[in-house]
Design an enzyme around this catalytic site. Structure first.
Site, mmCIF file in Angstrom:
data_model
loop_
_atom_site.group_PDB
_atom_site.id
_atom_site.type_symbol
_atom_site.label_atom_id
_atom_site.label_comp_id
_atom_site.label_asym_id
_atom_site.label_seq_id
_atom_site.Cartn_x
_atom_site.Cartn_y
_atom_site.Cartn_z
ATOM 1 N N HIS A 165 -0.785 -5.379 -1.291
ATOM 2 C CA HIS A 165 0.643 -4.567 -2.282
ATOM 3 C C HIS A 165 0.203 -4.321 -3.429
ATOM 4 O O HIS A 165 1.510 -4.452 -4.487
ATOM 5 C CB HIS A 165 1.573 -5.854 -2.099
ATOM 6 C CG HIS A 165 3.109 -5.180 -2.141
ATOM 7 N ND1 HIS A 165 2.862 -5.242 -3.468
ATOM 8 C CD2 HIS A 165 3.969 -6.238 -1.386
ATOM 9 C CE1 HIS A 165 4.956 -4.863 -3.903
ATOM 10 N NE2 HIS A 165 4.652 -4.781 -2.276
ATOM 11 N N ASP A 380 4.995 13.772 7.431
ATOM 12 C CA ASP A 380 4.907 14.515 8.671
ATOM 13 C C ASP A 380 2.945 14.559 8.054
ATOM 14 O O ASP A 380 2.681 15.177 7.624
ATOM 15 C CB ASP A 380 5.377 15.953 8.882
ATOM 16 C CG ASP A 380 5.253 16.808 10.131
ATOM 17 O OD1 ASP A 380 4.222 16.576 10.968
ATOM 18 O OD2 ASP A 380 5.299 17.795 10.111
#
Length: 464
Positions: A165, A380
């Site tokens: 992170h 996608d």
């Protein structure tokens, strides 16, 4: 069909491999910003995406497609192929070594349908879907990304990853993932080129802290009220249009302009505090991750993929929060969020340097992050939009159990809303569920959160 959370299956994995950038990249040292390397962000966060079979992709191997796209993306995002080093003053620096990211190829003897019509955290056998390669989970001197692509019997696939992170917030990390997806679909370069420029969020010289920043208060735990971690349960709650409307109907008219994030954060903070049965005189806190990209003048570059967040805090006694109506909690959340400006974020960076990069306060705290503007539903790789894309679990962080996310989600009735995973002790979770039921119930409703046939709210659960 058995409950998705009771699902068991076998995963066959190939040996982990390092995927380097597809072309040579510079060997250099790139310091993180003074927002990036604070203690509270020094943890690994797991994410997961589920994709259906796409007949148009028959004959294409998702493992090869994604592996090749990752290698190409790392040419642009080459710091991710490096390793973090810690310098004087606990300053984190990426050594851009080009070593690469960890990648695992896998197959599972399970179909996507067996995860349910609307997969949601907690996911069964998560340790199988994202194998924790021994020695890979540290912050320093370790791969900055761990990925696993799992082929499913039905022709669908699961793409899971874990990231450090300190390198990116959710917006920045998904910018990288979107780039991988674009390249997987045939693009030659990213539609948005990455921008490093971490100096934009560095401390000033000399540093000057201009806000109180109570989110970094150092509070001794005199009453031993940290959440016990020995009997934790994770559940996900879906807030659809009806539930959000019911919550808004409880507000005074002048507060109904609030955002959905503020409304749900206030509701869950209040219900969670009631469930934990704290001493009424104890202080409780909610910290909200706020994206600061648009608060700068000029705004941060579109391709900036570092942490650009602030964590303003709202504080109340447990007694006041539990007894007062929802208005009370909401006003506190809205006021805390409204304080975040460019100066606020610069002041936080200055505090990091002056106080040794402290962790934000975790005692009696609840931390929440909004992912609904990240557009994860548009992800996608060529197999169509993700059925689910977002955090793999609640409670990730340096201190487990405190962090929740608001995730864009479509339930099994086709309703779009917000999914919020929660991590609590088992006995507190039972109380929490009942409190949320009461909050989203209108006078003419008959709602039971455990019965998806009665309500668009549904809960998946697992004991951790």
């Amino acid at each position: 069909m058995a409950s998705p959370n009771a699902l068991t299956f076998k995963v066959t994995r190939q040996n982990p491999e390092l995927i380097p950038p597809a072309k040579p990249t510079p060997h250099e040292f790139k310091p993180l910003s003074d927002i990036d390397d604070q203690e509270g962000l020094r943890f690994q966060l797991p994410l997961i995406q589920f994709f259906r079979k796409n007949p148009a992709m028959d004959g294409e191997d998702p493992v090869k497609v994604i592996r090749d796209a990752v290698a190409k993306a790392l040419v642009f995002y080459y710091p991710f192929a490096g390793r973090l080093r810690e310098m004087a003053g606990r300053k984190l620096v990426v050594e851009c070594t080009g070593e690469g990211v960890l990648f695992i190829e896998a197959e599972a003897d399970v179909r996507l349908q067996q995860f349910g019509d609307a997969p949601q955290p907690p996911f069964p056998c998560m340790e199988e879907l994202l194998y924790d390669v021994p020695g890979s989970g540290g912050i320093l001197n370790c791969p900055l990304l761990l990925m696993q692509v799992t082929r499913l019997k039905c022709g669908g696939l699961i793409f899971a990853l874990r990231y450090n992170h300190t390198m990116s917030d959710a917006f920045g990390l998904f910018r990288f993932i979107f780039t991988v997806a674009e390249l997987a679909r045939g693009a030659k370069i990213p539609s948005v080129l990455p921008v490093w420029q971490r100096h934009l969020l560095n401390a000033r010289d000399p540093p000057r802290v201009s806000y109180a920043h109570h989110e970094y208060d150092n509070i001794p735990d005199t009453n031993k009220t940290l959440i016990p971690l020995d009997d934790m349960v994770q559940r996900s709650i879906f807030f659809g249009p009806a539930e959000i409307s019911a919550l808004r109907s409880r507000l005074s008219p002048h507060l109904r302009r609030c955002t959905t994030f503020e409304l749900l954060a206030a509701c869950i903070w209040r219900c969670r505090t009631i469930a934990l049965s704290l001493d009424p005189d104890e202080e409780v806190r909610i910290l909200c991750f706020v994206n600061g990209r648009g608060l700068f003048n000029p705004p941060l570059p579109a391709g900036y993929y570092g942490n650009a967040v602030a964590t303003p805090v709202a504080i109340s006694t447990a007694g006041n929060l539990c007894k007062q109506p929802l208005d009370f909690a909401l006003e506190l959340v809205m006021k805390a969020k409204s304080e975040v400006t460019e100066e606020y974020i610069k002041s936080a960076a200055d505090l990091m340097v002056m106080r040794g990069r402290p962790h934000f306060t975790v005692l009696r705290s609840y931390i929440v992050s909004d992912l609904t503007r990240v557009a994860v539903e548009d992800l996608d790789f060529g197999w169509g939009p993700a059925l689910y894309a977002g955090p793999a679990e609640a409670g990730s962080g340096v201190v487990p159990g405190l962090l929740s996310f608001h995730i864009p989600f479509k339930n099994n009735k086709g309703e779009s809303g917000k999914l919020v995973p929660i991590w609590l002790p088992a006995n507190a979770m039972e109380v929490f569920v009942k409190e949320v039921e009461k909050m989203v119930k209108r006078d003419d409703d008959d709602i039971d959160l455990g019965d998806a046939q009665k309500s668009s709210i549904f809960i998946a659960s697992a004991r951790l």
